[in-house]
Write an enzyme that holds these catalytic residues in place. Sequence first.
Site, PDB file in Angstrom:
ATOM      1  N   ASP A 111     -11.884  17.207 -10.163  1.00 32.09           N
ATOM      2  CA  ASP A 111     -11.668  18.410 -10.964  1.00 32.09           C
ATOM      3  C   ASP A 111     -10.950  18.062 -12.263  1.00 32.09           C
ATOM      4  OD1 ASP A 111      -8.789  18.898 -10.495  1.00 32.09           O
ATOM      5  OD2 ASP A 111      -9.411  19.293  -8.439  1.00 32.09           O
TER       6      ASP A 111
HETATM    7  N1  URA Z   1      -9.412  17.072  -4.153  1.00 28.46           N
HETATM    8  C1  URA Z   1      -9.053  17.914  -5.140  1.00 28.46           C
HETATM    9  O1  URA Z   1      -8.343  18.884  -4.902  1.00 28.46           O
HETATM   10  N2  URA Z   1      -9.513  17.682  -6.378  1.00 28.46           N
HETATM   11  C2  URA Z   1     -10.287  16.620  -6.684  1.00 28.46           C
HETATM   12  O2  URA Z   1     -10.673  16.439  -7.847  1.00 28.46           O
HETATM   13  C3  URA Z   1     -10.650  15.744  -5.646  1.00 28.46           C
HETATM   14  C4  URA Z   1     -10.198  16.003  -4.378  1.00 28.46           C
END
Ligand code: URA
Length: 252
Positions: A111
């Site tokens: 993310d």
């Molecule tokens: N878990 C998350 O919360 N975000 C990520 O980008 C990857 C794993």
Amino acid sequence: MRKTERLKTERLDKLLANLGYGVRKDVRYWIKEGWITVDGKPATSPSQKVIPQQVRLEDTELDHPNGLTIIYHKPLGAVCSRKEDGRLIYADFPERWIGRKPLLSSVGRLDKDTSGLLIVTDDGQLNHQLTSPKQHISKTYAVTLDHPLEGNEAETFASGKLMLEDEDTPCLPAELSIFNDIEVSLILHEGRYHQVRRMFASVGNHVNILRRTHIGSLSLQETGLAAGTYQTIKASELIKLILPDTIPLQYT
Ligand code: URA
């Protein structure tokens, strides 16, 4: 030989378009100017069938004509999806790569507010292999939490019973290693949407900093890549780094 390798002949104009160099009109002009050679001889026509490895544009080999795979250190703030607004991860790569076909895509996503190790490839077979649950490729995250741990989180995450909001199957057992009461690492064996943040939210905590440090056995630190930088790698070499004990036949 792997499906994605372009060792067979292709039309010159299509090849250069698919590698992001330019459209048919550009290719015609480059041929007229004598800038393209095929096996050392001047190219004669945009429709000429060529072996990609034998083509030179301005005396330079074509950029990854056999497909492109990179190990990338995603910085904070960059988004993986082309459909989202904001600064795309693709801004860190040469502009020409945006025009490549097949398209470059990330293998899974991190993310926007997560940094760390990300594979980007135009190889659909590799992408599928690395995301397939059958491969059991673990992902390791370094996490800095907002509140000190309560003490039972490792057990909860390892239980295989943790249900996340709006989901109907529990999370697979995950391994928590504790460095101090707010700094931990978490190894996951699946990839659900915002999984690390949601797992900590489900035990009443909040993730302040999240960085992916490993994909399988591949370590971000060992790559030496600074945030926003990348290195190209052959699919077969990448598989050996991620899954050193299982080298699928098609990549040997
Ligand atoms: N878990 C998350 O919360 N975000 C990520 O980008 C990857 C794993």
